[in-house]
Design a protein around this motif. Structure first.
Motif, short mmCIF file in Angstrom:
data_model
loop_
_atom_site.label_atom_id
_atom_site.label_comp_id
_atom_site.label_asym_id
_atom_site.label_seq_id
_atom_site.Cartn_x
_atom_site.Cartn_y
_atom_site.Cartn_z
N SER A 1 -4.93 -20.24 11.29
CA SER A 1 -4.36 -21.31 10.47
C SER A 1 -3.20 -20.78 9.65
CB SER A 1 -5.43 -21.87 9.52
OG SER A 1 -6.57 -22.31 10.22
N VAL A 2 -2.21 -21.62 9.45
CA VAL A 2 -1.08 -21.23 8.60
C VAL A 2 -1.52 -21.25 7.14
CG1 VAL A 2 1.22 -21.87 7.79
CG2 VAL A 2 0.65 -22.06 10.23
N ALA B 1 -12.59 -21.12 18.34
CA ALA B 1 -12.13 -20.66 17.03
C ALA B 1 -12.62 -19.24 16.77
CB ALA B 1 -12.65 -21.58 15.94
N LEU B 2 -11.88 -18.51 15.99
CA LEU B 2 -12.31 -17.19 15.57
C LEU B 2 -13.52 -17.32 14.63
CD1 LEU B 2 -8.75 -15.77 14.92
CD2 LEU B 2 -10.38 -14.83 16.59
N PRO B 3 -14.40 -16.33 14.61
CA PRO B 3 -15.60 -16.44 13.78
C PRO B 3 -15.31 -16.36 12.28
CG PRO B 3 -15.49 -14.27 14.78
CD PRO B 3 -14.41 -15.10 15.42
N LYS B 4 -14.18 -15.84 11.91
CA LYS B 4 -13.78 -15.78 10.51
C LYS B 4 -12.34 -16.27 10.38
CE LYS B 4 -17.66 -14.23 9.06
NZ LYS B 4 -17.92 -12.98 8.35
N GLY B 5 -11.98 -16.76 9.21
CA GLY B 5 -10.65 -17.30 9.01
C GLY B 5 -9.55 -16.28 9.27
N PHE B 6 -8.49 -16.74 9.90
CA PHE B 6 -7.34 -15.90 10.23
C PHE B 6 -6.13 -16.66 9.71
CE2 PHE B 6 -4.04 -14.15 13.02
CZ PHE B 6 -4.40 -12.82 13.16
N TRP B 7 -5.62 -16.24 8.55
CA TRP B 7 -4.63 -17.02 7.80
C TRP B 7 -3.25 -16.38 7.91
CZ3 TRP B 7 -5.98 -21.66 5.84
CH2 TRP B 7 -7.35 -21.94 5.74
#
Length: 286
Positions: A251-252, A193-199
């Motif tokens: 994530s979507v 997973a990426l270290p921070k959210g990727f929306w």
């Protein structure tokens, strides 16, 4: 709902004193192309100025201008982005950064997030990022890049959209992105997973009817071009990026018609402009 829960968890995990004194900023990172005035030419003032209204201090924003015709790791691409983000964070005392990026800019940001040891500036940037809002990211590439590099009829037809055979276009070939996603980038299926959210914000269609006022948002001529290129993509696409590619990393957040005014679709061009309330959604997210 899941995104709201994530936001609540983030808020709860930060000591109240730190949350109260956090200095929030927003950064706009453009897509493919060499930009010198992305504020006016890529995003346009209404988009940027509306979004930054969500900040306590509306001066805490930066619009990146870099040469994203290069490979994502190039000093003129990720190196330039890192330099401008680092300077912004330092000069404005930013402790909470929301990054808004579009198209291939999402790949550049994923490179930074996925390779913290590649550049000494990356860890400091990553530590300040709250999350990334990726508008129509080309996370799995696009068949249109395949066609341009193959040198067939698409090369001239899509020059206005892709910038011909640049390294960034080569990078966005679907087979090339598959290799990068498997070996160099995080956030896709089967990878860390990426270290921070990727929306992800995903565009699903293109409207270009001359009688429809909605077709003129972001530029009618560009939307007509995207309507044409959509014929070579899957049924769910924004004229440049297929939905499956836009949803491939992170994530979507939402598919366009679930949140836009009038349930209007966002073409690839409209997803970087103040169209159908997108600018307000991004403002409220801050």
């Amino acid at each position: 709902m899941f995104r709201i829960l994530v936001a609540l968890l983030l808020a709860c995990s930060v000591p109240f004193a730190d949350a109260a004194t956090a200095t929030t900023g927003v950064a706009f990172v453009h897509g493919t192309g060499s930009q010198t005035n992305a504020f006016n030419d890529y995003w346009q003032p209404t988009m940027v100025n509306t979004v930054r209204q969500g900040l306590v201090n509306q001066n805490n924003y930066v619009v990146v201008n870099c040469d994203l015709n290069q490979y994502m790791w190039d000093s003129r691409a990720a190196g330039c982005v890192a330099g401008q983000l680092s300077s912004f964070i330092s000069s404005h005392g930013i402790t909470d950064l929301v990054v808004i990026t579009h198209s291939n800019g999402g790949n550049v940001i994923r490179w930074i997030l996925s390779n913290p040891t590649y550049d000494s500036r990356y860890p400091g940037i990553i530590s300040k990022i709250r999350w990334v809002n990726a508008l129509a990211p080309s996370s799995a590439g696009t068949p249109l890049a395949n066609a341009v590099i193959a040198g067939n009829v698409f090369e001239n037809a899509l020059g206005w959209l892709l910038g011909y055979q640049s390294d960034a276009v080569r990078q966005q070939q679907t087979s090339w992105m598959a290799v990068y996603n498997q070996n160099n980038l995080y956030g896709t299926a089967g990878r860390p997973a990426l270290p921070k959210g990727f929306w992800d914000v995903i565009g699903t269609d293109v409207d270009s009817a001359v009688w429809d006022p909605d077709s003129y948002c972001g530029g009618y001529t560009l939307n007509v071009g995207l309507e044409i290129t959509q014929a070579w993509l899957s049924s769910c696409s924004d004229g440049f990026i297929e939905c499956s590619s836009a949803a491939a990393a992170g994530s979507v957040w939402f598919y366009d018609t679930a949140r836009t005014a009038g349930r209007e679709p966002l073409s690839h061009n409209q997803s970087r402009r103040a169209c159908f309330g997108l600018e307000t959604i991004l403002r409220n997210d801050l």
